[in-house]
Design an enzyme around this catalytic site. Structure first.
Site, PDB file in Angstrom:
ATOM      1  N   LYS A  67       0.846  -1.190   0.000  1.00 51.13           N
ATOM      2  CA  LYS A  67       0.000   0.000   0.000  1.00 51.13           C
ATOM      3  C   LYS A  67       0.883   1.242   0.000  1.00 51.13           C
ATOM      4  CE  LYS A  67      -4.547   0.676   0.245  1.00 51.13           C
ATOM      5  NZ  LYS A  67      -5.466  -0.022  -0.684  1.00 51.13           N
TER       6      LYS A  67
ATOM      7  N   VAL B  95      29.174  25.579  -6.121  1.00 50.53           N
ATOM      8  CA  VAL B  95      28.219  24.700  -5.436  1.00 50.53           C
ATOM      9  C   VAL B  95      28.910  23.386  -5.076  1.00 50.53           C
ATOM     10  CG1 VAL B  95      26.004  23.507  -5.616  1.00 50.53           C
ATOM     11  CG2 VAL B  95      26.292  25.766  -6.672  1.00 50.53           C
ATOM     12  N   GLN B  96      29.766  22.904  -5.970  1.00 51.39           N
ATOM     13  CA  GLN B  96      30.468  21.638  -5.730  1.00 51.39           C
ATOM     14  C   GLN B  96      31.290  21.701  -4.442  1.00 51.39           C
ATOM     15  OE1 GLN B  96      30.126  23.143  -8.649  1.00 51.39           O
ATOM     16  NE2 GLN B  96      30.214  21.715 -10.388  1.00 51.39           N
TER      17      GLN B  96
ATOM     18  N   ARG C  86      27.704  36.721  -6.211  1.00 52.34           N
ATOM     19  CA  ARG C  86      26.429  36.375  -6.836  1.00 52.34           C
ATOM     20  C   ARG C  86      25.455  35.863  -5.782  1.00 52.34           C
ATOM     21  NH1 ARG C  86      27.217  30.394  -9.736  1.00 52.34           N
ATOM     22  NH2 ARG C  86      28.113  29.350  -7.919  1.00 52.34           N
TER      23      ARG C  86
ATOM     24  N   THR D  17      -3.446  -5.488   0.242  1.00 53.10           N
ATOM     25  CA  THR D  17      -2.935  -4.129   0.409  1.00 53.10           C
ATOM     26  C   THR D  17      -3.763  -3.361   1.439  1.00 53.10           C
ATOM     27  OG1 THR D  17      -4.247  -3.125  -1.376  1.00 53.10           O
ATOM     28  CG2 THR D  17      -2.153  -4.148  -1.983  1.00 53.10           C
ATOM     29  N   ASP D  18      -5.023  -3.701   1.576  1.00 49.07           N
ATOM     30  CA  ASP D  18      -5.835  -3.079   2.621  1.00 49.07           C
ATOM     31  C   ASP D  18      -5.314  -3.461   4.004  1.00 49.07           C
ATOM     32  OD1 ASP D  18      -8.319  -1.481   3.220  1.00 49.07           O
ATOM     33  OD2 ASP D  18      -8.816  -3.338   4.298  1.00 49.07           O
TER      34      ASP D  18
ATOM     35  N   ASN E 122      21.073  24.514  -8.863  1.00 45.83           N
ATOM     36  CA  ASN E 122      21.520  25.906  -8.749  1.00 45.83           C
ATOM     37  C   ASN E 122      20.434  26.816  -9.312  1.00 45.83           C
ATOM     38  OD1 ASN E 122      23.007  28.178  -8.348  1.00 45.83           O
ATOM     39  ND2 ASN E 122      24.741  27.563  -9.626  1.00 45.83           N
TER      40      ASN E 122
ATOM     41  N   HIS F 159      19.019  30.090 -10.425  1.00 49.29           N
ATOM     42  CA  HIS F 159      19.701  31.279 -10.911  1.00 49.29           C
ATOM     43  C   HIS F 159      18.859  32.544 -10.730  1.00 49.29           C
ATOM     44  CE1 HIS F 159      22.754  28.720 -12.609  1.00 49.29           C
ATOM     45  NE2 HIS F 159      21.851  28.053 -13.300  1.00 49.29           N
TER      46      HIS F 159
ATOM     47  N   PHE G 244      31.923  32.349  -8.758  1.00 47.25           N
ATOM     48  CA  PHE G 244      32.177  31.257  -9.695  1.00 47.25           C
ATOM     49  C   PHE G 244      33.049  31.788 -10.823  1.00 47.25           C
ATOM     50  CE2 PHE G 244      30.750  28.130 -13.054  1.00 47.25           C
ATOM     51  CZ  PHE G 244      31.403  27.053 -12.471  1.00 47.25           C
TER      52      PHE G 244
END
Length: 302
Positions: free
Chosen positions: A15, A230-231, A182, A61-62, A257, A259, A165
Site C-alpha cells: 500500500k 556549489v560543488q 552572486r 494491500t488493505d 543551482n 539562478h 564562480f
C-alpha cells in the site's frame, strides 16, 4: 499462457500513500502531533499470485494500510520515523512467515509549534516550510538485516552574497561570464545510508539527532562558507556530516543551482551591473544540478 524462456525476476506489492496523523496527549495538557505519508511493500513467496492467479499467498494491500494505522496507534515512536518504520517491518516479518522482506518508506510532513505571547502553545502548530524528512527502511528476514536510507528534501535556501564562480574551463561554447559575487540559492535534497546491519545493532542510534544535525550542518555551511562553487560547498557539508555521525556510511546531496540574473536596465541609462546590481530576475529554468555521494572506505561498525 506459458513461456519457459521467461521468469518473474522481482515482485513487490503493498500500500502506498497511507496518510496518518498521530497525536500524543501529555498529562500536562501539552500535545504533540506527527503527520506522515507511508508506503509498505512486501516481498517473499508470492510468485504464484502473479503466475498462477493464486491469491492464497496475498496479504492484501488493505491489510497493509490497516497495519500502518494500528502500529501507529500502539507506538510511542511515530515521530521517530526510522524506529516507527522498523516497528512496522518487524510486525510484518513476525506475522507472515512467507514474507522474506518488508520495505517501508515514510515522508514526515512539517508541523512546528506556534508561539503565542512569546510562549509555545500547548496544542497549536504551523507549517512554516515545505521541507520534509524521509526514511526508507528495508528489513530482511535473512540475518535480520536492516538498511536505512533517510533524507532531508525540499529545503529552500538563499543567500545574497558570499558566493562566486570563476576560473572554470572555457571553450568556443562558453558564454557564461565569471563572477566574484552572486546570489546562491538551491533546494536541498540530501540522503544518508545507515547499514546494512542487524536490527539489534541499530537500537541505540539517535535518528532524530542525525536529522537535526544534517539540517544544521547544511544551513550553517551554506550560510558561512565563502563559496567558490556549489560543488565545493556541497563537499564541505558532506565531510562534516560523516565526521559528526559515525553511524552514517554515506551521504548524498543534490543541489539544483537556482539562478537569479540581473535585470538589464541599460536602455533606461540605469546601471544595474556589478556592485550596482540590486534588481534580479528569478530564472525558473534551466538550472544547474550538482550532485555527489561521499562514502566511507570502511563501513561504520555498529
Amino acid at each position: 499462457m506459458s513461456n519457459s524462456n521467461v521468469y518473474l525476476k522481482t515482485a513487490r506489492y503493498g500500500k502506498d500513500l497511507v496518510r496518518l496523523m498521530r497525536v500524543y496527549r501529555e498529562p500536562s495538557g501539552v500535545q504533540r502531533c506527527t503527520e506522515l505519508t507511508v508506503r509498505l511493500l512486501l516481498e517473499g513467496d508470492i510468485e504464484t499470485s502473479y503466475t498462477k492467479a493464486d491469491n492464497s499467498v496475498v496479504v492484501t494491500t488493505d491489510t497493509c494500510k490497516n497495519t500502518c494505522n494500528i502500529i501507529a496507534k500502539r507506538s510511542q515512536n511515530v515521530d521517530n520515523i526510522e524506529v516507527f518504520a522498523q516497528e512496522i517491518t518487524r510486525h510484518v516479518l513476525n506475522q507472515y512467515k512467507h514474507i522474506s522482506s518488508a520495505h517501508v518508506k515514510i515522508i514526515k510532513h512539517k508541523w512546528t509549534r506556534l508561539n503565542v505571547n512569546g510562549k509555545p502553545h500547548p496544542h497549536s502548530f504551523v507549517r512554516d516550510g515545505e521541507d520534509i524528512s524521509t526514511t526508507e527502511v528495508d528489513h530482511y528476514r535473512a540475518g535480520d538485516k536492516v538498511t536505512i536510507k533517510s533524507g532531508l528534501d525540499k529545503l529552500l535556501v538563499l543567500k545574497t552574497t558570499g558566493s562566486a564562480f570563476h576560473g572554470f574551463y572555457k571553450d568556443e561554447y562558453t558564454t557564461l561570464p565569471e563572477v566574484w559575487d552572486r546570489i546562491f540559492s538551491t533546494t536541498v535534497n540530501a540522503s544518508w545510508i545507515i547499514g546494512p546491519a542487524p536490527a539489534s545493532a541499530l537500537a541505540n542510534i539517535d535518528f532524530p539527532a542525525i536529522h537535526a544535525g544534517v539540517r544544521q550542518i547544511t544551513t550553517d555551511t551554506f550560510a558561512t562558507d565563502d563559496s567558490a562553487s556549489v560543488q565545493a560547498t556541497l563537499y564541505l557539508m558532506e565531510q562534516q556530516i560523516l565526521a559528526k555521525f559515525p553511524a552514517v556510511n554515506e551521504i548524498y546531496y543534490a543541489l539544483p543551482n537556482k539562478h537569479y540574473v540581473g535585470v538589464d536596465m541599460s536602455k533606461f541609462n540605469i546601471n544595474n551591473t556589478g556592485s550596482n546590481m540590486e534588481v534580479y530576475h528569478p530564472q525558473a529554468d534551466p538550472s544547474g544540478l550538482i550532485t555527489a555521494t561521499l562514502a566511507r572506505k570502511q563501513p561504520a561498525k555498529l
